[in-house]
Scaffold this active site. Structure first.
Site, PDB file in Angstrom:
ATOM      1  N   GLU A 198       4.367 -19.676  -4.298  1.00 41.86           N
ATOM      2  CA  GLU A 198       3.940 -20.369  -3.071  1.00 41.86           C
ATOM      3  C   GLU A 198       4.118 -21.888  -3.131  1.00 41.86           C
ATOM      4  O   GLU A 198       3.260 -22.659  -2.691  1.00 41.86           O
ATOM      5  CB  GLU A 198       2.494 -19.963  -2.702  1.00 41.86           C
ATOM      6  CG  GLU A 198       2.416 -18.468  -2.405  1.00 41.86           C
ATOM      7  CD  GLU A 198       1.021 -17.933  -2.077  1.00 41.86           C
ATOM      8  OE1 GLU A 198       0.054 -18.694  -2.118  1.00 41.86           O
ATOM      9  OE2 GLU A 198       0.921 -16.726  -1.779  1.00 41.86           O
ATOM     10  N   GLU A 316       4.476 -10.332  -2.666  1.00 45.45           N
ATOM     11  CA  GLU A 316       3.016 -10.274  -2.665  1.00 45.45           C
ATOM     12  C   GLU A 316       2.539 -10.082  -1.232  1.00 45.45           C
ATOM     13  O   GLU A 316       2.889 -10.868  -0.361  1.00 45.45           O
ATOM     14  CB  GLU A 316       2.444 -11.579  -3.245  1.00 45.45           C
ATOM     15  CG  GLU A 316       0.940 -11.557  -3.423  1.00 45.45           C
ATOM     16  CD  GLU A 316       0.383 -12.920  -3.868  1.00 45.45           C
ATOM     17  OE1 GLU A 316       0.863 -13.487  -4.866  1.00 45.45           O
ATOM     18  OE2 GLU A 316      -0.545 -13.405  -3.186  1.00 45.45           O
TER      19      GLU A 316
END
Ligand code: NAG
Ligand code: NAG
Ligand code: NAG
Ligand code: NAG
Ligand code: NAG
Ligand code: NAG
Length: 542
Positions: A198, A316
């Protein structure tokens, strides 16, 4: 006589319109079995193990317990059994804290200490450490259970924070290099190395510019090439493990260049925050579920246009963020979202879909305290056992509340259909047809009920003991409902029986009920069904 019959029909009509009309609806499905529209990896189902320590909390709740890469009880028998039940379950080790992990190996000059609360640290935690003894233990578990492993590397090492979450400077690869070298020297098989978590686009806790990121990926790729010269198979390289951002993802492919990144991994939390009181309504709202298809479509276009050498993975996805929704993500109702998204992602040529998490948070497939499977664990396992690689198109004429996905059956002939009924009031009668000229119904007739009765009588005599032809006359159904009709039950029923670990702690076998191929197909409100049609002719399936 004539009057009596007429009266009977009038009564029947009144009866059925008044009582049945609001509860019954027809749906016609046409499955195109001539061609597959997409293909998943052999092991599409994947689950994550995160780094969050037990004192990671959200909304005054600390649902992680001891479930992290660093402190998960690897000798818990339920854990090994749960992984092993898949034969090969993909596991992705990664998460928010991965870019703060040091590997205690080689010439690491920095002290290697455990994560601790630190207000000035990213996500409120200090740097953490993976000891090689722990890495050995993890790999023992992976080897013993047949897990296929993706490991997310620290991609912030060597960089410095310049302003408001933006990090600059070259990646310092030395610790990752030594860690990969150690992994190879021990003979541990890693399926894929992932770079960063991220940090793409605007980032979550931190961000790295795409030019820099691409350059570092080229560097990591050369390290992998160099270290794996005498070790086969060479792992794949995945990036960026972040939220899809069209221009950032496209530039990453451009900057890193051909055949560097094997898969673009993206994260999805399309249900919003875990404390949203509307979570269940969102899960059961077809419009809400559909929104994420724009992301899948755009990502697949980004790849086609800018990097056809790469594939798409969901690296994810946990539904609700901030550890998931208490009493939602760990209950039956979550499977409406999870199975729907598995189906949707596959249609857009996603190769692998990693669920956040295998264990940890409210969204664990296993309960973090007891290690007992939650409903979504069984949904994942059923998908893995029944849905093959080939994705088939389903044309649906019916309510948007009936969600439908079809795949070539796994390791056998025919088609497996997934039906998800989001409606709280309507039972759907489903008519399934196939474009490849298959006679799904052995005899098409208006008066099927009567015929099928004599048919089944005849058949029960003629095919006793002949399994191959016997299969032709049946379909197999796996009907999923919550215990006590409570959508927020943590117990899932398969064909009316509660799914529970056996006394020895083994995962129960998941058995279908067989139904006469001529019998009507229906799906009750707020329930889920996998249906295997062994007799479907499927020219498109390999
Ligand atoms: C890799 O590890 C081996 C065994 O620990 C060591 O002998 C070797 O020097 C290392 N190679 C590199 C390039 O670091
Ligand atoms: C997808 O691409 C279209 C066209 O470029 C754009 O308008 C839209 O915002 C994108 N959506 C997402 C979720 O990326
Ligand atoms: C796990 O199970 C325990 C005991 O049944 C329960 O109290 C808890 O809410 C469950 N969920 C999590 C996230 O631990
Ligand atoms: C079905 O859901 C709607 C909208 O959420 C609700 O208003 C209605 O009461 C529900 N009906 C039943 C039978 O549960
Ligand atoms: C599928 O294949 C069958 C048999 O070759 C053919 O009759 C049928 O028209 C095809 N359907 C479609 C939609 O291509
Ligand atoms: C066609 C149909 O059954 N619609 C209903 C589906 O379920 C939702 C709530 O779950 C209702 O709001 C719809 O009316």
């Amino acid at each position: 006589m004539g009057f009596q019959i007429a009266l009977f029909f009038v009564l029947l009509l009144v009866f059925s319109t008044s009582i049945l009309a609001q509860d019954l609806d027809d749906a016609r499905l046409v499955i195109d079995a001539n061609t597959t529209i997409a293909e998943t990896d052999d092991n599409y189902i994947c689950a994550t193990i995160d780094w969050w320590p037990h004192d990671k909390c959200n909304y005054n709740q600390c649902p992680w317990k001891f479930s992290s890469v660093i402190n998960l009880d690897l000798s818990h028998p339920f854990l090994a059994n749960a992984i092993q039940a898949f034969k090969n379950l993909r596991l992705r080790l990664g998460g928010s804290l991965q870019d703060q992990v040091l590997y205690e190996v080689g010439n690491l000059k920095t002290p290697c200490k455990q994560f601790g609360k630190d207000k000035s640290g990213l996500f409120g935690f200090s740097m953490g450490c993976l000891h090689m003894k722990r890495w050995d233990e993890l790999n023992n578990l992976f080897k013993m259970t047949g897990a296929v492993v993706t490991f997310g590397l620290n991609a912030l090492r060597g960089r410095h924070h310049v302003r408001r979450g933006s990090w600059k400077g070259d990646w310092d690869s030395s610790n990752a290099h030594d860690f990969i070298n150690y992994t190879i020297s021990k003979g541990y098989r890693i399926d894929s190395w992932e770079f960063g978590n991220e940090l793409s686009g605007k980032g979550i806790g931190a961000s790295v510019g795409v030019e820099q990121y691409g350059k570092d990926l080229v560097h990591l790729n050369s390290i992998i090439d160099e270290l794996y010269t005498n070790f086969q198979p060479k792992p794949a390289l995945l990036a960026p493990g972040g939220f899809y951002d069209k221009s950032w993802f496209e530039q990453l492919l451009e900057v890193s260049g051909p055949r560097v990144v094997n898969a673009l991994t993206h994260h999805i939390y399309n249900l919003g925050p875990g404390n949203d009181h509307n979570l269940i309504n969102k899960i059961l709202d077809p419009d809400h579920l559909n929104k994420i298809s724009a992301t899948f479509r755009n990502l697949s276009l980004s790849i086609q246009m800018n990097g056809p050498w790469a594939s798409a993975w969901v690296g994810e996805s946990g539904g609700a963020y901030n550890s998931g929704g208490p009493h939602v993500s760990d209950t039956f109702v979550d499977s409406f979202w999870y199975l729907d998204q598995l189906g949707m992602a596959a249609k857009y040529d996603t190769k692998v879909y990693c669920r956040q998490t295998l264990i940890g948070g409210n969204y664990g497939l296993l309960n973090a305290s007891t290690f007992i499977p939650n409903p979504d664990y069984y949904s994942a396992l059923l998908w893995h056992q029944l849905m093959g690689k080939g994705v088939l198109d389903v044309l649906s004429h019916g309510s948007p509340y009936l969600r439908t996905y079809a795949h070539c059956s796994k390791e056998r002939a025919g088609v497996t259909l997934l039906l998800i009924n989001l409606s709280n009031q309507t039972t759907f009668n489903v008519d399934v047809k196939c474009t490849s000229n298959t006679e799904l119904h052995l005899k098409e007739s208006i008066d099927t009920r009567k015929k099928s009765f004599t048919h089944s009588l005849k058949r029960s005599i003629s095919w006793v003991g002949d399994k191959a032809s016997e299969e032709r006359f049946f379909r197999e159904e796996y009907h999923l409902t919550p215990e006590a009709e409570n959508l927020q039950s943590t117990t899932m029923l398969l064909n009316g029986q509660a799914l529970q670990l056996t006394e020895r702690g083994d995962v129960p076998s998941l058995s279908p009920v067989r139904r006469d191929i001529n019998s009507p197909i229906n799906i009750a409100p707020l329930s889920i069904k996998f249906i295997v049609f062994p007799n479907f002719n499927t020219p498109g399936c390999k």
